[in-house]
Write a protein that holds these residues in place. Structure first.
Motif, PDB file in Angstrom:
ATOM      1  N   VAL A  93      13.678  17.115 -17.449  1.00  0.00           N
ATOM      2  CA  VAL A  93      12.719  17.662 -16.492  1.00  0.00           C
ATOM      3  C   VAL A  93      11.477  18.101 -17.261  1.00  0.00           C
ATOM      4  O   VAL A  93      11.594  18.882 -18.204  1.00  0.00           O
ATOM      5  CB  VAL A  93      13.339  18.868 -15.740  1.00  0.00           C
ATOM      6  CG1 VAL A  93      12.367  19.482 -14.775  1.00  0.00           C
ATOM      7  CG2 VAL A  93      14.623  18.445 -15.045  1.00  0.00           C
ATOM      8  N   PRO A  94      10.300  17.611 -16.874  1.00  0.00           N
ATOM      9  CA  PRO A  94       9.097  17.912 -17.644  1.00  0.00           C
ATOM     10  C   PRO A  94       8.867  19.397 -17.948  1.00  0.00           C
ATOM     11  O   PRO A  94       8.494  19.748 -19.051  1.00  0.00           O
ATOM     12  CB  PRO A  94       7.968  17.349 -16.778  1.00  0.00           C
ATOM     13  CG  PRO A  94       8.608  16.272 -15.979  1.00  0.00           C
ATOM     14  CD  PRO A  94      10.017  16.735 -15.740  1.00  0.00           C
ATOM     15  N   GLU A  95       9.120  20.249 -16.989  1.00  0.00           N
ATOM     16  CA  GLU A  95       8.895  21.679 -17.225  1.00  0.00           C
ATOM     17  C   GLU A  95      10.135  22.393 -17.762  1.00  0.00           C
ATOM     18  O   GLU A  95      10.130  23.598 -17.953  1.00  0.00           O
ATOM     19  CB  GLU A  95       8.401  22.363 -15.943  1.00  0.00           C
ATOM     20  CG  GLU A  95       9.413  22.446 -14.831  1.00  0.00           C
ATOM     21  CD  GLU A  95       9.538  21.177 -13.990  1.00  0.00           C
ATOM     22  OE1 GLU A  95      10.419  21.153 -13.118  1.00  0.00           O
ATOM     23  OE2 GLU A  95       8.776  20.216 -14.201  1.00  0.00           O
ATOM     24  N   GLY A  96      11.188  21.645 -18.029  1.00  0.00           N
ATOM     25  CA  GLY A  96      12.450  22.239 -18.451  1.00  0.00           C
ATOM     26  C   GLY A  96      12.367  23.088 -19.703  1.00  0.00           C
ATOM     27  O   GLY A  96      12.891  24.196 -19.747  1.00  0.00           O
ATOM     28  N   ILE A  97      11.717  22.587 -20.727  1.00  0.00           N
ATOM     29  CA  ILE A  97      11.624  23.330 -21.981  1.00  0.00           C
ATOM     30  C   ILE A  97      10.793  24.598 -21.796  1.00  0.00           C
ATOM     31  O   ILE A  97      11.206  25.681 -22.230  1.00  0.00           O
ATOM     32  CB  ILE A  97      11.050  22.442 -23.099  1.00  0.00           C
ATOM     33  CG1 ILE A  97      12.075  21.361 -23.457  1.00  0.00           C
ATOM     34  CG2 ILE A  97      10.688  23.266 -24.332  1.00  0.00           C
ATOM     35  CD1 ILE A  97      11.568  20.306 -24.421  1.00  0.00           C
ATOM     36  N   ALA A  98       9.648  24.469 -21.142  1.00  0.00           N
ATOM     37  CA  ALA A  98       8.792  25.639 -20.929  1.00  0.00           C
ATOM     38  C   ALA A  98       9.525  26.699 -20.113  1.00  0.00           C
ATOM     39  O   ALA A  98       9.444  27.895 -20.413  1.00  0.00           O
ATOM     40  CB  ALA A  98       7.499  25.221 -20.234  1.00  0.00           C
ATOM     41  N   LEU A 113      12.800  27.132 -19.842  1.00  0.00           N
ATOM     42  CA  LEU A 113      13.884  27.714 -20.633  1.00  0.00           C
ATOM     43  C   LEU A 113      13.336  28.738 -21.627  1.00  0.00           C
ATOM     44  O   LEU A 113      13.942  29.779 -21.846  1.00  0.00           O
ATOM     45  CB  LEU A 113      14.662  26.624 -21.362  1.00  0.00           C
ATOM     46  CG  LEU A 113      15.895  27.091 -22.112  1.00  0.00           C
ATOM     47  CD1 LEU A 113      16.921  27.688 -21.151  1.00  0.00           C
ATOM     48  CD2 LEU A 113      16.520  25.951 -22.876  1.00  0.00           C
ATOM     49  N   ARG A 114      12.184  28.441 -22.210  1.00  0.00           N
ATOM     50  CA  ARG A 114      11.563  29.394 -23.143  1.00  0.00           C
ATOM     51  C   ARG A 114      11.082  30.650 -22.420  1.00  0.00           C
ATOM     52  O   ARG A 114      11.187  31.745 -22.951  1.00  0.00           O
ATOM     53  CB  ARG A 114      10.394  28.735 -23.866  1.00  0.00           C
ATOM     54  CG  ARG A 114      10.827  27.777 -24.931  1.00  0.00           C
ATOM     55  CD  ARG A 114       9.635  27.197 -25.642  1.00  0.00           C
ATOM     56  NE  ARG A 114      10.071  26.301 -26.718  1.00  0.00           N
ATOM     57  CZ  ARG A 114       9.294  25.404 -27.261  1.00  0.00           C
ATOM     58  NH1 ARG A 114       8.040  25.261 -26.858  1.00  0.00           N
ATOM     59  NH2 ARG A 114       9.750  24.636 -28.234  1.00  0.00           N
ATOM     60  N   ALA A 115      10.522  30.484 -21.220  1.00  0.00           N
ATOM     61  CA  ALA A 115       9.948  31.609 -20.485  1.00  0.00           C
ATOM     62  C   ALA A 115      10.991  32.457 -19.764  1.00  0.00           C
ATOM     63  O   ALA A 115      10.847  33.676 -19.675  1.00  0.00           O
ATOM     64  CB  ALA A 115       8.915  31.103 -19.480  1.00  0.00           C
ATOM     65  N   GLN A 116      12.034  31.813 -19.233  1.00  0.00           N
ATOM     66  CA  GLN A 116      13.022  32.515 -18.401  1.00  0.00           C
ATOM     67  C   GLN A 116      14.448  32.095 -18.756  1.00  0.00           C
ATOM     68  O   GLN A 116      15.189  31.610 -17.902  1.00  0.00           O
ATOM     69  CB  GLN A 116      12.761  32.217 -16.932  1.00  0.00           C
ATOM     70  CG  GLN A 116      11.382  32.598 -16.462  1.00  0.00           C
ATOM     71  CD  GLN A 116      11.105  32.058 -15.075  1.00  0.00           C
ATOM     72  OE1 GLN A 116      11.445  30.929 -14.747  1.00  0.00           O
ATOM     73  NE2 GLN A 116      10.475  32.884 -14.254  1.00  0.00           N
ATOM     74  N   PRO A 117      14.856  32.274 -20.000  1.00  0.00           N
ATOM     75  CA  PRO A 117      16.182  31.767 -20.379  1.00  0.00           C
ATOM     76  C   PRO A 117      17.323  32.357 -19.559  1.00  0.00           C
ATOM     77  O   PRO A 117      18.216  31.628 -19.146  1.00  0.00           O
ATOM     78  CB  PRO A 117      16.302  32.139 -21.859  1.00  0.00           C
ATOM     79  CG  PRO A 117      15.312  33.230 -22.071  1.00  0.00           C
ATOM     80  CD  PRO A 117      14.204  32.983 -21.098  1.00  0.00           C
ATOM     81  N   GLU A 118      17.276  33.646 -19.298  1.00  0.00           N
ATOM     82  CA  GLU A 118      18.388  34.274 -18.574  1.00  0.00           C
ATOM     83  C   GLU A 118      18.515  33.724 -17.160  1.00  0.00           C
ATOM     84  O   GLU A 118      19.624  33.498 -16.674  1.00  0.00           O
ATOM     85  CB  GLU A 118      18.236  35.801 -18.559  1.00  0.00           C
ATOM     86  CG  GLU A 118      18.254  36.426 -19.940  1.00  0.00           C
ATOM     87  CD  GLU A 118      19.511  36.120 -20.751  1.00  0.00           C
ATOM     88  OE1 GLU A 118      20.625  36.154 -20.184  1.00  0.00           O
ATOM     89  OE2 GLU A 118      19.373  35.855 -21.963  1.00  0.00           O
ATOM     90  N   GLN A 119      17.389  33.487 -16.522  1.00  0.00           N
ATOM     91  CA  GLN A 119      17.412  32.921 -15.169  1.00  0.00           C
ATOM     92  C   GLN A 119      18.007  31.516 -15.199  1.00  0.00           C
ATOM     93  O   GLN A 119      18.814  31.158 -14.341  1.00  0.00           O
ATOM     94  CB  GLN A 119      16.002  32.899 -14.576  1.00  0.00           C
ATOM     95  CG  GLN A 119      15.976  32.403 -13.152  1.00  0.00           C
ATOM     96  CD  GLN A 119      14.583  32.456 -12.552  1.00  0.00           C
ATOM     97  OE1 GLN A 119      13.680  33.102 -13.080  1.00  0.00           O
ATOM     98  NE2 GLN A 119      14.405  31.776 -11.446  1.00  0.00           N
TER      99      GLN A 119
END
Length: 93
Positions: A16-21, A23-29
């Motif tokens: 998913v294109p925004e997947g990495i960003a 995960l970095r921004a909201q890992p717990e969510q």
């Protein structure tokens, strides 16, 4: 059999294109959305690929993918340039 939720999370992170960003921004969510248990979350929080493999049941290659996201500076230390030397082969050229 190992739980595949963590493997799915890492695979999806790369698809998913925004997947990495995200995960970095909201890992717990993200962890919660995939239904990870505390042991799995703790393993991912460490950023240690061996612990991620051992504690969360993640495939080793996927653990490295996760490491590259969690600690991008690691990629700077990794290179295959010297690999032919290490296995005793001469470079072509």
């Amino acid at each position: 059999m190992a739980d595949n939720k963590v493997n799915e999370l890492i695979q999806d992170m790369c698809r998913v294109p925004e997947g990495i960003a995200r995960l970095r921004a909201q890992p717990e969510q993200v962890f919660d959305e995939y239904g990870l248990d505390e042991n799995q979350k703790d393993a991912l929080r460490t950023g240690d690929p061996m612990l991620i493999v051992e504690r969360a049941g993640v495939h080793p290659i996927l653990a490295m993918h996760y490491l590259f996201v969690a600690q991008p500076q690691v990629m700077e230390m990794m290179s295959l340039v010297k690999y032919p030397e290490l296995i005793g082969e001469k470079e072509n050229g």
